[in-house]
Design an enzyme around this catalytic site. Structure first.
Site, mmCIF file in Angstrom:
data_model
loop_
_atom_site.group_PDB
_atom_site.id
_atom_site.type_symbol
_atom_site.label_atom_id
_atom_site.label_comp_id
_atom_site.label_asym_id
_atom_site.label_seq_id
_atom_site.Cartn_x
_atom_site.Cartn_y
_atom_site.Cartn_z
ATOM 1 N N CYS A 158 0.837 -1.209 0.000
ATOM 2 C CA CYS A 158 0.000 0.000 0.000
ATOM 3 C C CYS A 158 0.865 1.250 0.000
ATOM 4 O O CYS A 158 0.530 2.256 -0.644
ATOM 5 C CB CYS A 158 -0.906 0.032 1.227
ATOM 6 S SG CYS A 158 -1.974 -1.405 1.373
HETATM 7 C C1 BEZ Z 1 0.525 -4.574 1.817
HETATM 8 O O1 BEZ Z 1 -0.006 -3.526 1.474
HETATM 9 O O2 BEZ Z 1 1.727 -4.721 1.790
HETATM 10 C C2 BEZ Z 1 -0.307 -5.727 2.288
HETATM 11 C C3 BEZ Z 1 -1.507 -5.474 2.927
HETATM 12 C C4 BEZ Z 1 -2.263 -6.546 3.370
HETATM 13 C C5 BEZ Z 1 -1.815 -7.851 3.157
HETATM 14 C C6 BEZ Z 1 -0.634 -8.068 2.476
HETATM 15 C C7 BEZ Z 1 0.119 -6.992 2.035
#
Ligand code: BEZ
Length: 211
Positions: free
Chosen positions: A46
């Site tokens: 994210c």
């Molecule tokens: C991420 O944004 O890195 C992420 C968020 C939730 C689960 C896995 C990765």
């Protein structure tokens, strides 16, 4: 509520965001819009996604697109995370992030997919036209960061095909040949496409991208 579909009105809402309380329709005005959710603040994928969107500011502005992000984390969390995004991605977050702690907007848009995750939003993207209808929906799993070049590409196609009687072929990019709408007769196509066209089949006619 049943799932949203292409052509549905994008639901309006008031929400607390990192840029204050915002009414979605007021924020969009007459622009195109992107509303996208991400699973959680302070997560690696994210962080790269929001940094990338911030860096595409000029691309969105060129296309008259306003962007809004969402997660079910709170405002204080968003504020701290925005500092991290700015620092680690060498940018400045320049769009609001909804703090959807009560999941009001996530539920309205069906952004929580319980079989993937009971509580966190998946990576949903909605492209909304100036008429406030939904033009595109894509859903990615949490483990896959989105391709924002693809989103720009689809917006280019949507904006072109909204005004010209054409469609865009596989892997099309702005500036490449387009296909003439099958609903047009050859006589109509002759008038509308003065640069001419190649008739590969009666239903497959290629023409340079109209201005
Ligand atoms: C991420 O944004 O890195 C992420 C968020 C939730 C689960 C896995 C990765």
């Amino acid at each position: 509520m049943s799932a949203l579909q292409l052509g549905d009105k994008a639901p309006n809402f008031d929400a607390q965001t990192s840029e204050g309380k915002i009414n979605f329709y007021d924020y969009l005005g007459d622009s195109w819009g992107i509303l996208f959710s991400h699973p959680a603040d302070y997560t690696p994928v994210c962080t790269t996604e929001l940094g990338t969107v911030a860096k595409y500011k000029d691309e969105f502005e060129k296309r008259n697109v306003k962007v809004m992000a969402l997660s079910v984390d709170g405002l204080e969390s968003h504020k701290g995370w925005i500092e991290d995004i700015n620092e680690t991605q060498n940018t400045q977050v320049n769009f609001p992030i909804i703090a959807d702690e009560d999941k009001k907007v996530s539920d309205l848009y069906g952004m929580i997919h319980p079989k993937a995750d009971d509580t966190a939003t998946v990576r949903s993207v909605y492209v909304i036209g100036p008429d406030k209808t939904i033009k595109l929906m894509i859903t990615y799993p949490a483990s896959t960061g989105r391709n924002f070049d693809e989103l720009l590409r689809v917006i280019d196609s949507l904006q072109l095909t909204a005004y010209k009687k054409v469609a865009t072929p596989a892997n099309w990019k702005h500036g490449e040949e387009v296909v003439i709408s099958p609903s047009l007769s050859n006589e109509e196509a002759d008038k509308l496409f003065p640069k001419g066209y190649k008739e590969v089949r009666p239903y497959l006619r290629l023409t340079p991208q109209p201005e």
